[in-house]
Scaffold this motif. Structure first.
Motif, PDB file in Angstrom:
ATOM      1  N   GLY A 163      45.634  31.381  30.435  1.00  0.00           N
ATOM      2  CA  GLY A 163      44.951  31.758  29.197  1.00  0.00           C
ATOM      3  C   GLY A 163      45.315  33.162  28.757  1.00  0.00           C
ATOM      4  O   GLY A 163      45.602  33.406  27.574  1.00  0.00           O
ATOM      5  N   ALA A 164      45.315  34.105  29.701  1.00  0.00           N
ATOM      6  CA  ALA A 164      45.666  35.494  29.363  1.00  0.00           C
ATOM      7  C   ALA A 164      47.102  35.581  28.876  1.00  0.00           C
ATOM      8  O   ALA A 164      47.409  36.292  27.899  1.00  0.00           O
ATOM      9  CB  ALA A 164      45.470  36.387  30.584  1.00  0.00           C
ATOM     10  N   ARG A 165      47.997  34.864  29.518  1.00  0.00           N
ATOM     11  CA  ARG A 165      49.401  34.902  29.115  1.00  0.00           C
ATOM     12  C   ARG A 165      49.620  34.243  27.760  1.00  0.00           C
ATOM     13  O   ARG A 165      50.446  34.701  26.960  1.00  0.00           O
ATOM     14  CB  ARG A 165      50.270  34.237  30.190  1.00  0.00           C
ATOM     15  N   THR A 166      48.883  33.181  27.496  1.00  0.00           N
ATOM     16  CA  THR A 166      49.007  32.514  26.200  1.00  0.00           C
ATOM     17  C   THR A 166      48.562  33.430  25.068  1.00  0.00           C
ATOM     18  O   THR A 166      49.260  33.598  24.060  1.00  0.00           O
ATOM     19  CB  THR A 166      48.171  31.222  26.181  1.00  0.00           C
TER      20      THR A 166
ATOM     21  N   SER B  40      49.045  39.928  48.377  1.00  0.00           N
ATOM     22  CA  SER B  40      48.981  38.500  48.716  1.00  0.00           C
ATOM     23  C   SER B  40      47.724  37.822  48.178  1.00  0.00           C
ATOM     24  O   SER B  40      47.697  36.603  47.997  1.00  0.00           O
ATOM     25  CB  SER B  40      49.035  38.324  50.247  1.00  0.00           C
ATOM     26  N   GLY B  41      46.677  38.592  47.904  1.00  0.00           N
ATOM     27  CA  GLY B  41      45.428  37.991  47.449  1.00  0.00           C
ATOM     28  C   GLY B  41      45.317  37.774  45.958  1.00  0.00           C
ATOM     29  O   GLY B  41      44.261  37.347  45.465  1.00  0.00           O
ATOM     30  N   VAL B  42      46.369  38.052  45.219  1.00  0.00           N
ATOM     31  CA  VAL B  42      46.329  37.884  43.760  1.00  0.00           C
ATOM     32  C   VAL B  42      46.257  36.393  43.423  1.00  0.00           C
ATOM     33  O   VAL B  42      47.014  35.590  43.974  1.00  0.00           O
ATOM     34  CB  VAL B  42      47.573  38.521  43.115  1.00  0.00           C
ATOM     35  N   PRO B  43      45.354  35.984  42.520  1.00  0.00           N
ATOM     36  CA  PRO B  43      45.248  34.562  42.152  1.00  0.00           C
ATOM     37  C   PRO B  43      46.544  34.023  41.549  1.00  0.00           C
ATOM     38  O   PRO B  43      47.326  34.769  40.952  1.00  0.00           O
ATOM     39  CB  PRO B  43      44.108  34.544  41.126  1.00  0.00           C
ATOM     40  N   ASP B  44      46.749  32.743  41.689  1.00  0.00           N
ATOM     41  CA  ASP B  44      47.920  32.082  41.113  1.00  0.00           C
ATOM     42  C   ASP B  44      47.885  32.216  39.589  1.00  0.00           C
ATOM     43  O   ASP B  44      46.849  32.000  38.953  1.00  0.00           O
ATOM     44  CB  ASP B  44      47.905  30.602  41.507  1.00  0.00           C
ATOM     45  N   ARG B  45      49.006  32.571  39.017  1.00  0.00           N
ATOM     46  CA  ARG B  45      49.083  32.743  37.566  1.00  0.00           C
ATOM     47  C   ARG B  45      48.916  31.432  36.817  1.00  0.00           C
ATOM     48  O   ARG B  45      48.692  31.431  35.600  1.00  0.00           O
ATOM     49  CB  ARG B  45      50.412  33.385  37.188  1.00  0.00           C
ATOM     50  N   ARG B  46      49.023  30.314  37.528  1.00  0.00           N
ATOM     51  CA  ARG B  46      48.909  29.018  36.854  1.00  0.00           C
ATOM     52  C   ARG B  46      47.473  28.520  36.761  1.00  0.00           C
ATOM     53  O   ARG B  46      47.247  27.385  36.314  1.00  0.00           O
ATOM     54  CB  ARG B  46      49.777  27.993  37.593  1.00  0.00           C
ATOM     55  N   THR B  47      46.514  29.330  37.147  1.00  0.00           N
ATOM     56  CA  THR B  47      45.113  28.977  36.930  1.00  0.00           C
ATOM     57  C   THR B  47      44.789  29.081  35.440  1.00  0.00           C
ATOM     58  O   THR B  47      45.574  29.624  34.655  1.00  0.00           O
ATOM     59  CB  THR B  47      44.185  29.914  37.724  1.00  0.00           C
ATOM     60  N   ALA B  48      43.617  28.562  35.084  1.00  0.00           N
ATOM     61  CA  ALA B  48      43.215  28.609  33.669  1.00  0.00           C
ATOM     62  C   ALA B  48      43.143  30.049  33.168  1.00  0.00           C
ATOM     63  O   ALA B  48      43.574  30.350  32.042  1.00  0.00           O
ATOM     64  CB  ALA B  48      41.867  27.914  33.492  1.00  0.00           C
ATOM     65  N   LEU B  49      42.622  30.941  34.008  1.00  0.00           N
ATOM     66  CA  LEU B  49      42.505  32.340  33.594  1.00  0.00           C
ATOM     67  C   LEU B  49      43.885  32.975  33.419  1.00  0.00           C
ATOM     68  O   LEU B  49      44.149  33.675  32.431  1.00  0.00           O
ATOM     69  CB  LEU B  49      41.687  33.128  34.617  1.00  0.00           C
TER      70      LEU B  49
END
Length: 212
Positions: free
Chosen positions: A76-79, A64-73
């Motif tokens: 950016g990693a996915r891009t 549950s504590g994993v950051p939202d994937r829609r953050t800049a980080l």
């Protein structure tokens, strides 16, 4: 399946799981299937690291504590990973590499030349297009996956069933993108076997006295 479709599929897989696209590209690449610029992905250590990162993400994604994937980080990693995986997939070559002929052209050389004429386009423009497609679909899939998980978790419901379904979707997309047509792979290795057999079965050359 053409190059842009493969790039889109591996990009979408990366959008759902940021490390998975590169991991599957690495796992399905061999030194004889890759251009020199991509052969590094076939190294055992690179495969092991890529697989470990992908497995760790599959586990950590359920916390549950994993950051939202829609953050800049996260985006950016996915891009970056989506673009890299798509370009690497496009740059992969046929299963075999032809060897230079020692005594002039042979039927095997002609076969290899014909196969080379049907290889996918690996020009700089093609790699750039693949990278753009992979990056764009990674970002789009990241938003779709996040929306799917949010919808599944409404009313306090656990989202792990949706997370597992997303895992399955990402794996399917990645393996579909990286899979080679069975006939193409068989033809490539058959050519290599034929070349090896023709060298081993050819009679020794006669010297000036006629002895063999």
């Amino acid at each position: 399946m053409n190059g842009p479709v493969r790039a889109a599929l591996v990009g979408a897989a990366t959008g759902l799981r940021s490390q998975l696209g590169l991991a599957v590209v690495s796992a399905t690449t061999s030194p004889y299937q890759a251009a020199d610029s991509v052969a590094v992905l076939a190294r055992p250590r690179v495969r092991a690291v890529a697989a470990a990162l992908a497995a760790a993400e599959l586990v950590a994604d359920k916390w549950s504590g994993v950051p939202d994937r829609r953050t800049a980080l996260g985006l950016g990693a996915r891009t970056v990973n989506g673009a890299t995986a798509a370009a690497a997939l496009t740059a992969r070559s046929e299963p075999t590499r032809s060897r230079p002929a020692r005594h002039g052209p042979t039927p095997t050389d002609a076969t290899h030349a014909d196969a080379a004429s049907h290889e996918p386009d690996r020009s700089s423009a093609a790699l750039a297009r693949a990278a753009l497609v992979g990056a764009a679909t990674a970002v789009g899939a990241a938003y779709l996956g996040a929306s799917w998980r949010a919808a599944a978790a409404r009313n306090g419901r656990p989202d792990w069933p949706a997370a597992l379904a997303e895992d399955a979707a990402a794996l399917t997309l990645a393996w579909t993108a990286c899979a080679r047509p069975r006939a193409q792979t068989a033809d490539g290795y058959a050519s290599a076997a034929s070349a090896s057999g023709s060298r081993s079965l050819s009679p020794p050359a006669a010297d000036s006295s006629g002895r063999r």
